[in-house]
Design an enzyme around this catalytic site. Structure first.
Site, mmCIF file in Angstrom:
data_model
loop_
_atom_site.group_PDB
_atom_site.id
_atom_site.type_symbol
_atom_site.label_atom_id
_atom_site.label_comp_id
_atom_site.label_asym_id
_atom_site.label_seq_id
_atom_site.Cartn_x
_atom_site.Cartn_y
_atom_site.Cartn_z
ATOM 1 C CB SER B 20 27.612 -10.501 80.110
ATOM 2 O OG SER B 20 26.738 -11.166 79.664
ATOM 3 C CE LYS B 44 22.317 -10.211 74.830
ATOM 4 N NZ LYS B 44 22.565 -8.997 75.522
ATOM 5 C CG LEU B 72 18.799 -9.436 78.612
ATOM 6 C CD1 LEU B 72 18.166 -9.562 80.056
ATOM 7 C CD2 LEU B 72 20.560 -9.779 78.565
ATOM 8 C CG ASN B 98 25.193 -12.439 81.938
ATOM 9 O OD1 ASN B 98 23.991 -12.279 81.626
ATOM 10 N ND2 ASN B 98 25.910 -11.677 82.829
ATOM 11 C CB CYS B 128 19.250 -6.411 81.905
ATOM 12 S SG CYS B 128 18.901 -5.898 80.252
ATOM 13 C CB THR B 191 24.624 -0.122 81.257
ATOM 14 O OG1 THR B 191 23.407 -0.840 81.107
ATOM 15 C CG2 THR B 191 25.563 -1.130 79.992
ATOM 16 N N GLY B 215 30.961 2.033 78.367
ATOM 17 C CA GLY B 215 31.936 2.701 77.663
ATOM 18 C C GLY B 215 32.751 3.819 78.553
HETATM 19 C C1 LIG Z 1 25.555 -4.480 73.316
HETATM 20 C C2 LIG Z 1 25.885 -4.811 74.846
HETATM 21 C C3 LIG Z 1 25.168 -5.799 75.486
HETATM 22 C C4 LIG Z 1 25.235 -6.353 76.832
HETATM 23 N N1 LIG Z 1 24.541 -7.365 77.113
HETATM 24 C C5 LIG Z 1 24.770 -7.662 78.426
HETATM 25 C C6 LIG Z 1 23.934 -8.845 78.860
HETATM 26 O O1 LIG Z 1 23.527 -9.723 78.293
HETATM 27 N N2 LIG Z 1 24.163 -9.419 80.126
HETATM 28 C C7 LIG Z 1 24.858 -8.426 81.187
HETATM 29 O O2 LIG Z 1 24.851 -8.989 82.283
HETATM 30 N N3 LIG Z 1 25.470 -7.291 80.676
HETATM 31 C C8 LIG Z 1 25.182 -6.876 79.478
HETATM 32 N N4 LIG Z 1 25.879 -5.758 79.148
HETATM 33 C C9 LIG Z 1 26.625 -4.922 80.089
HETATM 34 C C10 LIG Z 1 28.058 -5.140 80.019
HETATM 35 O O3 LIG Z 1 28.396 -6.542 80.208
HETATM 36 C C11 LIG Z 1 28.860 -4.379 80.992
HETATM 37 O O4 LIG Z 1 28.644 -4.486 82.286
HETATM 38 C C12 LIG Z 1 28.901 -2.949 80.566
HETATM 39 O O5 LIG Z 1 28.754 -2.641 79.208
HETATM 40 C C13 LIG Z 1 29.923 -2.119 81.024
HETATM 41 O O6 LIG Z 1 31.206 -2.524 80.509
HETATM 42 P P1 LIG Z 1 31.909 -1.229 79.286
HETATM 43 O O7 LIG Z 1 31.633 -0.180 79.664
HETATM 44 O O8 LIG Z 1 33.321 -2.256 79.211
HETATM 45 O O9 LIG Z 1 31.124 -1.884 77.961
HETATM 46 C C14 LIG Z 1 25.960 -5.459 77.634
HETATM 47 C C15 LIG Z 1 26.493 -4.181 77.220
HETATM 48 C C16 LIG Z 1 26.403 -3.812 75.777
HETATM 49 C C17 LIG Z 1 27.220 -2.721 75.445
#
Ligand SMILES: Cc1cc2nc3c(=O)[nH]c(=O)nc-3n(C[C@H](O)[C@H](O)[C@H](O)COP(=O)(O)O)c2cc1C
Ligand SMILES: Cc1cc2nc3c(=O)[nH]c(=O)nc-3n(C[C@H](O)[C@H](O)[C@H](O)COP(=O)(O)OP(=O)(O)OC[C@H]3O[C@@H](n4cnc5c(N)ncnc54)[C@H](O)[C@@H]3O)c2cc1C
Ligand SMILES: Cc1cc2nc3c(=O)[nH]c(=O)nc-3n(C[C@H](O)[C@H](O)[C@H](O)COP(=O)(O)OP(=O)(O)OC[C@H]3O[C@@H](n4cnc5c(N)ncnc54)[C@H](O)[C@@H]3O)c2cc1C
Ligand SMILES: Cc1cc2nc3c(=O)[nH]c(=O)nc-3n(C[C@H](O)[C@H](O)[C@H](O)COP(=O)(O)O)c2cc1C
Ligand code: FES
Ligand code: FES
Lengths: 256, 299, 299, 256
Positions: B20, B44, B72, B98, B128, B191, B215
């Site tokens: 998301s 998103k 968000l 989401n 978040c 995150t 990441g």
């Molecule tokens: C730019 C960005 C925006 C994100 N927006 C959301 C969001 O709106 N809702 C959510 O549950 N997680 C959000 N996340 C978290 C990601 O869905 C994911 O849980 C997190 O980035 C870990 O995965 P990755 O290491 O593959 O990025 C966001 C992450 C990034 C980098």
């Protein structure tokens, strides 16, 4: 129909054209044949710890040769890595991205400040109308100036007064009594802010190319927004995405 | 070779979904990714009304990762329902919405609006780190996790995924609370809260000061949490956090994930999801594994 | 240029110390590092009696970091006092002894033994994620943090540094508990609990299954916690977690650290501490800063 | 007095000598002049995400030329990176590390298995006594065999039976009725376990070179321990550090 391409491009030349400023030609047919002035590409680093793309404006396009020119300043670890590459090396690239400049008007003023100068070169090449080119430099490292001189009248400002008008691009415009019916500009935000005001006072339109930190480069992640005067149809709030709705905006559409 | 997996009765063509917030609602990426080849698109976060998000800079790069504090930003339910759901409906993929909110009522309003929509699963973001109200505040206390889960479950027509925050002392406690509240699936991890300072400007790299770290840098934390949670509860898990290639995805599944999400990798390569799917298939082929389900939690 | 900093009345020649467990007691590194040029040497955790530690593999590489599960192998107090303290005493550097234990009594026994020793500071490790008893168990609950801190403070002759775990929901709560217990200084962060799976062997990369994640991958989490804690308590902080160069060290100090520790970087380059000190000095010179103390918490 | 060096070394040659096995000569005077058979060096990766050193045994030393030979198998991302380097490139190296083999005995049996073969080459060169060399390969990719043949009697085993004795090095020793008063060995743990038992039965000493994951490489971090029969003076528990107390141990001192 895809009009953006993620590719590995051959570097056909890479030279330092001023202190810390590099000119790189890369061969990537698809991007070269789809690109236009004011668009940018994302460059990727080889260093495994540097994950995000580096947005770099397109400085020149040679669609026949299938090549693109990028001019960049070494600003941090990513651009330092690029500067150490050599002719014959490969680089990952994604583009063309963004909207680019929209040709309009009969008498254009093209304004580039600092590392905002390179994208004006392709624009100067592709605009058919009468044009004056205003270039703002820090000092007398006047990169690309001679190439612009082949394309139109050029006025220069330098911050340290070592060449042309001392001061900024607005000073150069005033001093040289430059006029026109449309402004195209790229450069640091304070400069763009000044140009927005100047255009407003003159009652002419201005297209401004903005910068913001980017992740996706294609409008999906909402990292790179700027504030917009009106509600964006996509975001439904007063935000526009620099990477997708821009990087070029009409001055009246954005708050800077 | 079977790549189909099952999340609370919803069958995904394969385990690869989008994380998301990194993929919009898929439109922008559809130039590079055949959405039909994704197990699901997780959209998103969307709220009942439009949110402006945080000021910029909203992102910063870190060693092997990135920080984001988008806050968000979203166009609100109305636009989402009119524009994004019909777009996604055209594809043979699962639609996972989401949901975010500032209060329990906000979340419930969205979930209610989605009752009659052709949505396959709901992912509730209680994790978040980048908004002042709601978000992580719900996700760091087992009582409120259970409470909000059961409130949502009461009105949801689709199976509910609770997305957990890694910024907790004991992830299993949160997972159990979500299970107790009736969650059908768990997503982890969101995150890790982080910060970067620009030492030349003597200023925070993000306007919001802190942001969420994602990441490959965080993968070991994510794999650990997926493993621990898979031992602590019976719910299927969508694993994520730093998945860059097929091998990373396999690692999450061996740790106990039934499906995986790809986030930051999309920024490194817009076709990342497809490479990951292909890498997973190659691994299975090389190791003569007929069914991806065989490796779930096999470690 | 002044590089001297002060930790609870103990003056360090400069802010650069070694992170416990990555530098032994300095003997092995003394070939590459002039120990006189270090602000302090923080020794490997020592217990009242010898500990065997965990089975191997004890470490695994991750993206921009590493996992370790050494399990606090140490030769016990007796050998440490006879061999390591006299060795370090030969150098013009601060001796900071990292103390571990399975029970509060274990910790206290070590602290008592050190009362008459020429040791400058005690660093109490209540945050090791790699041992079954003690370690992190003490560090994840504010009550026990306060309790063990005050028990140790009652007998310690040297100022006491409490080393906190990042594996908590609210680091400030732990910091305040340590402050309430009488801690003089805080160290943060210890490692984040993580896991790696070898997908070809279908096995955990570490014999201990989980390990502690360190290195530049975790720096954003560490900087965030240092910043938050510096706002929450009045104690000086030793900041660590992924410091690889002088700029990273400056970032921690701007976030609020008074001194810093270098861990994983020693493995990448045995002379890392010296490069970091030099990098810090260059930054100050370039920015015309006369006294390193000026930048502490300046962000 | 420093006898270990962290340096950036020039690669003077790099070739693939068998499928996935590379021979690299690097120029590093200090290391070359201090190194001895059975020691190793740590190689560092350029890829920013790979932080830990890769321990590689010293295969040959040319102290006059100031060069070292390393022979390695591509096992993962670090060794893959090394294999893609070229003559003229530079590589960061740290060494010499560990204790090395201790020359002893009058009739030595040198045993190398798989990627444990390379360190036996320098040992074969430096041992003055009578020696038999036993090399265990997977298949008929018999890397380094000809170089060993210049230094002593060579017996070969292959797992697939495609050359020499089918089976492992113990089979080769039995089949060829090899005897001696000291064994030096490097190879996979099951092989070393077999050799320990064999040496015990014959009542001769064996020096075994072990492998373990490493971080510091110099004895400080306690990552790389093996179990020892007696309490180590340093650790005060039944652990020895492969990087510092080893990698070479007398068979009777360790539990494998
Ligand atoms: C730019 C960005 C925006 C994100 N927006 C959301 C969001 O709106 N809702 C959510 O549950 N997680 C959000 N996340 C978290 C990601 O869905 C994911 O849980 C997190 O980035 C870990 O995965 P990755 O290491 O593959 O990025 C966001 C992450 C990034 C980098
Ligand atoms: C649309 C657009 C066009 C651009 N065109 C050019 C150009 O033609 N020539 C040129 O020299 N520079 C240009 N820039 C700026 C260029 O992107 C940055 O200088 C570059 O990304 C810095 O990367 P780095 O790794 O060297 O610096 P670092 O500071 O180490 O970069 C860290 C992170 O911040 C991002 N970042 C840093 N500075 C900027 C910035 N000014 N804008 C956006 N992201 C940034 C990087 O992309 C990276 O993700 C442009 C920026 C944008 C948004
Ligand atoms: C004392 C010693 C001498 C060695 N000599 C040689 C040699 O001469 N030639 C050769 O080809 N190999 C040798 N090895 C093994 C070699 O170190 C590994 O193959 C190499 O580190 C793998 O790195 P990678 O990045 O390719 O693999 P990856 O699996 O990606 O490595 C990940 C991490 O695990 C470590 N690792 C992986 N395998 C081993 C291993 N077998 N031993 C120790 N660490 C490992 C790596 O160093 C790295 O930190 C030796 C190992 C030791 C301990
Ligand atoms: C191999 C290793 C051993 C460690 N042993 C200890 C220890 O004995 N006591 C302790 O308090 N911390 C220990 N730590 C944690 C470090 O002191 C430090 O808090 C952590 O590694 C973060 O710093 P870094 O990223 O610079 O390594 C150890 C870390 C590593 C990598
Ligand atoms: S960079 Fe993702 S929306 Fe612009
Ligand atoms: S690798 Fe650190 S003790 Fe051996």
């Amino acid at each position: 129909m895809a009009d953006k391409f993620r590719a590995t491009a051959l570097i056909t030349s890479l030279i330092e054209i001023a202190d810390g400023i590099y000119s790189m030609w890369i061969k990537e047919k698809e991007i070269a044949s789809h690109a236009k002035a004011g668009q940018f590409v994302s460059l990727y680093c080889k260093a495994g710890q540097l994950l995000l793309p580096r947005p770099i404006s397109i400085c020149e396009i040679d669609p026949e040769g299938g090549t693109l020119r990028l001019v960049f300043r070494v600003a941090g670890s990513g651009t330092r890595e690029f500067s150490l590459l050599q002719q014959g090396d490969f680089i990952d690239v994604f583009g063309p991205l963004g909207n680019g400049f929209m040709p309009m008007g009969k008498k254009a003023i093209l304004i580039g400040g600092g590392i905002g100068i390179p994208p004006m070169l392709q624009l100067a090449k592709s605009l058919e109308c009468e044009k004056t080119i205003v270039l703002g430099y820090r000092d007398k490292e006047l990169f690309l100036k001679e190439e612009f001189e082949l394309l139109g009248k050029v006025c220069v400002s330098t911050e340290d007064g070592s060449y042309g008008t001392k001061g900024n691009v607005i000073n150069a415009i005033t001093e040289n009594k430059i006029d026109g019916d449309i402004i195209f500009a790229c450069g640091p935000t304070p400069m763009l802010r000044g140009i927005k005001q100047f255009a407003q006072e003159k009652g002419i339109k201005a297209q401004l190319s903005l910068e913001e930190k980017m992740a996706c480069g294609i409008g999906a992640c909402l990292a790179c927004v700027c504030q917009s005067e009106r509600k964006d149809h996509h975001t439904n709030v007063n935000n526009k995405r620099v990477c997708k709705d821009g990087p070029v905006f009409f001055a009246e559409d954005i708050t800077i | 070779m079977n790549m189909k997996v099952n999340l609370a009765g919803v069958e995904l063509n394969n385990p690869v979904t989008t994380a998301s917030g990194t993929f919009g609602s898929g439109a922008e990426y559809s130039e590079f990714v055949d959405l039909n080849k994704l197990g699901g698109v997780v959209t998103k976060g969307v709220a009942n009304i439009p949110w402006t998000g945080n000021p910029t800079p909203r992102i910063a790069e870190t060693y092997g990762g990135m920080l984001n504090a988008i806050g968000l930003q979203n166009p609100g339910m109305d636009v989402f329902v009119e524009r994004d759901i019909p777009f996604l409906k055209e594809f043979d993929t699962r639609i996972i919405v989401n949901v975010c909110g500032k209060t329990a009522e906000d979340y419930c309003e969205v979930v209610e609006r989605l009752q009659e929509q052709p949505v396959d699963l709901l992912e509730i973001n209680i994790s978040c780190p980048n908004v002042k109200e709601g978000g992580i505040a719900f996700g760091q206390n087992p009582k409120s996790v259970e409470e909000i889960t059961s409130k949502i479950k009461r009105i949801a027509k689709q199976p509910v995924i609770m997305k957990l925050s890694p910024n907790v002392t004991d992830i299993c406690e949160m997972a159990k609370a979500a299970e107790a509240g009736g969650a059908d699936v768990l997503s982890l991890i969101n995150t890790l809260t982080g910060m970067k300072i620009d030492i030349n400007k003597r200023a925070f790299a993000l306007a919001n000061k802190t942001g969420g770290l994602s990441g490959p840098a965080i993968k070991p934390v994510a794999v650990r949490m997926v493993y621990q949670v898979s031992k602590a509860v019976k719910l299927p898990i969508i694993g994520m956090g730093g998945i860059m290639n097929g091998e990373d995805a396999i690692e999450f599944m061996m740790a106990g994930a039934t499906a995986i999400s790809v986030g930051t990798a999309n920024f490194v390569n817009p076709g990342a999801t497809m490479n990951i799917l292909q890498g997973m298939e190659e691994y299975l082929k090389k190791n003569h594994i007929e069914d991806i389900n065989e490796i779930i939690g096999c470690v």
